[in-house]
Motif scaffolding. Structure first.
Motif, PDB file in Angstrom:
ATOM      1  N   PHE A  32       0.813  -1.221   0.000  1.00  0.00           N
ATOM      2  CA  PHE A  32       0.000   0.000   0.000  1.00  0.00           C
ATOM      3  C   PHE A  32       0.846   1.272   0.000  1.00  0.00           C
ATOM      4  O   PHE A  32       0.386   2.316  -0.407  1.00  0.00           O
ATOM      5  CB  PHE A  32      -0.938   0.035   1.202  1.00  0.00           C
ATOM      6  CG  PHE A  32      -2.215  -0.725   0.996  1.00  0.00           C
ATOM      7  CD1 PHE A  32      -2.629  -1.131  -0.257  1.00  0.00           C
ATOM      8  CD2 PHE A  32      -3.013  -1.041   2.074  1.00  0.00           C
ATOM      9  CE1 PHE A  32      -3.810  -1.830  -0.438  1.00  0.00           C
ATOM     10  CE2 PHE A  32      -4.199  -1.739   1.908  1.00  0.00           C
ATOM     11  CZ  PHE A  32      -4.589  -2.130   0.643  1.00  0.00           C
ATOM     12  N   TRP A  38       0.359   1.291  -6.925  1.00  0.00           N
ATOM     13  CA  TRP A  38      -0.747   2.149  -7.321  1.00  0.00           C
ATOM     14  C   TRP A  38      -0.652   2.604  -8.772  1.00  0.00           C
ATOM     15  O   TRP A  38      -1.534   3.316  -9.255  1.00  0.00           O
ATOM     16  CB  TRP A  38      -0.824   3.366  -6.398  1.00  0.00           C
ATOM     17  CG  TRP A  38      -1.127   2.978  -4.989  1.00  0.00           C
ATOM     18  CD1 TRP A  38      -0.265   2.968  -3.939  1.00  0.00           C
ATOM     19  CD2 TRP A  38      -2.368   2.499  -4.478  1.00  0.00           C
ATOM     20  NE1 TRP A  38      -0.898   2.524  -2.809  1.00  0.00           N
ATOM     21  CE2 TRP A  38      -2.196   2.234  -3.114  1.00  0.00           C
ATOM     22  CE3 TRP A  38      -3.625   2.277  -5.054  1.00  0.00           C
ATOM     23  CZ2 TRP A  38      -3.215   1.756  -2.309  1.00  0.00           C
ATOM     24  CZ3 TRP A  38      -4.644   1.799  -4.244  1.00  0.00           C
ATOM     25  CH2 TRP A  38      -4.434   1.541  -2.898  1.00  0.00           C
ATOM     26  N   LEU A  41      -3.745   2.411 -10.967  1.00  0.00           N
ATOM     27  CA  LEU A  41      -4.754   3.423 -10.647  1.00  0.00           C
ATOM     28  C   LEU A  41      -4.389   4.763 -11.280  1.00  0.00           C
ATOM     29  O   LEU A  41      -5.236   5.430 -11.876  1.00  0.00           O
ATOM     30  CB  LEU A  41      -4.893   3.581  -9.133  1.00  0.00           C
ATOM     31  CG  LEU A  41      -5.837   4.693  -8.665  1.00  0.00           C
ATOM     32  CD1 LEU A  41      -7.267   4.430  -9.127  1.00  0.00           C
ATOM     33  CD2 LEU A  41      -5.774   4.838  -7.156  1.00  0.00           C
ATOM     34  N   HIS A 118      -1.392  11.622  -0.644  1.00  0.00           N
ATOM     35  CA  HIS A 118      -2.543  10.828  -1.073  1.00  0.00           C
ATOM     36  C   HIS A 118      -3.870  11.469  -0.668  1.00  0.00           C
ATOM     37  O   HIS A 118      -4.839  11.403  -1.418  1.00  0.00           O
ATOM     38  CB  HIS A 118      -2.420   9.397  -0.560  1.00  0.00           C
ATOM     39  CG  HIS A 118      -1.405   8.608  -1.318  1.00  0.00           C
ATOM     40  ND1 HIS A 118      -0.066   8.641  -1.029  1.00  0.00           N
ATOM     41  CD2 HIS A 118      -1.526   7.801  -2.391  1.00  0.00           C
ATOM     42  CE1 HIS A 118       0.594   7.879  -1.866  1.00  0.00           C
ATOM     43  NE2 HIS A 118      -0.267   7.358  -2.713  1.00  0.00           N
ATOM     44  N   TRP A 143      -8.954   4.780  -0.189  1.00  0.00           N
ATOM     45  CA  TRP A 143      -7.615   4.598  -0.766  1.00  0.00           C
ATOM     46  C   TRP A 143      -6.581   5.386   0.036  1.00  0.00           C
ATOM     47  O   TRP A 143      -5.542   4.854   0.430  1.00  0.00           O
ATOM     48  CB  TRP A 143      -7.666   5.045  -2.229  1.00  0.00           C
ATOM     49  CG  TRP A 143      -6.369   5.345  -2.871  1.00  0.00           C
ATOM     50  CD1 TRP A 143      -5.370   4.449  -3.145  1.00  0.00           C
ATOM     51  CD2 TRP A 143      -5.915   6.615  -3.355  1.00  0.00           C
ATOM     52  NE1 TRP A 143      -4.331   5.100  -3.767  1.00  0.00           N
ATOM     53  CE2 TRP A 143      -4.637   6.418  -3.904  1.00  0.00           C
ATOM     54  CE3 TRP A 143      -6.473   7.887  -3.370  1.00  0.00           C
ATOM     55  CZ2 TRP A 143      -3.909   7.455  -4.466  1.00  0.00           C
ATOM     56  CZ3 TRP A 143      -5.746   8.921  -3.938  1.00  0.00           C
ATOM     57  CH2 TRP A 143      -4.486   8.698  -4.469  1.00  0.00           C
ATOM     58  N   CYS A 146      -6.004   3.815   3.495  1.00  0.00           N
ATOM     59  CA  CYS A 146      -5.176   2.604   3.443  1.00  0.00           C
ATOM     60  C   CYS A 146      -3.692   2.945   3.362  1.00  0.00           C
ATOM     61  O   CYS A 146      -2.864   2.330   4.031  1.00  0.00           O
ATOM     62  CB  CYS A 146      -5.572   1.732   2.260  1.00  0.00           C
ATOM     63  SG  CYS A 146      -7.131   0.864   2.477  1.00  0.00           S
TER      64      CYS A 146
END
Length: 193
Positions: A32, A38, A41, A118, A143, A146
């Motif tokens: 993560f 990521w 994404l 983030h 998201w 996390c």
């Protein structure tokens, strides 16, 4: 009061870092916090924005990059040097209690740049897309949460570090998202193709 807050911060860190430890989290939490995890994404966001919004999609991507740059600069270059808080895995009086799942790193801990960046991106996306697509709210916040939670779990940040990073990033994301919508009106932006 400050000492009590730090004591609570340490206790909460130990709850997350040690008492929540399990093989599944030990596998997934380091992922993560890895930017390559990521990457799909980020690629999806780029393709989606360009495909559905053409020129405005590129402008939105530029605003996302500006959002990231501002949040990273403020957290890493302004706030961290000001407070110089050691990471839990580097703090001499605490590091023996830390269950480290990744390399500790040498940078300062407060605030967490991962959390700041983030949450900034998440809030930007929420501000821009919420009127058009309501599920963006729980998805983007989930998201970002996390990523922030993983910082504590793997042993590189205290809970106050990620909480402050989340708040700081949220402010940055809200401001840049609102600026974007001011420059490119909600009516034009929310229609898409």
């Amino acid at each position: 009061m400050f000492d009590q807050l730090l004591q609570l911060d340490h206790q909460l860190f130990l709850e997350i870092n040690q008492r929540l430890a399990n093989p599944f989290f030990d596998y997934i939490m380091p992922l993560f916090r890895n930017r390559y995890f990521w990457a799909p994404l980020y690629l999806f966001l780029i393709v989606f924005l360009v495909r559905h919004y053409n020129k405005y999609g590129w402008i939105c991507i530029i605003f996302l990059l500006i959002t990231f740059a501002i949040s990273d600069f403020v957290s890493a270059s302004l706030v961290k040097p000001l407070f110089e808080r050691l990471r839990p895995c580097n703090a001499p009086d605490f590091k023996d209690e830390v269950r480290s799942l990744i390399s500790c790193g040498s940078g300062f801990s407060f605030p967490s740049s991962h959390a700041t960046n983030h949450f900034a991106i998440a809030l930007f996306l929420i501000v821009v897309f919420y009127h058009r697509w309501k599920p963006i709210l729980p998805l983007a916040l989930g998201w970002a949460f996390c990523v922030a939670f993983a910082q504590v779990y793997v042993g590189v940040h205290f809970p106050i570090d990620v909480t402050t990073g989340a708040l700081l990033g949220s402010v940055v994301g809200y401001i840049t998202g609102s600026t974007f919508l001011t420059l490119y009106t909600k009516q034009i932006w929310n229609t898409g193709n």
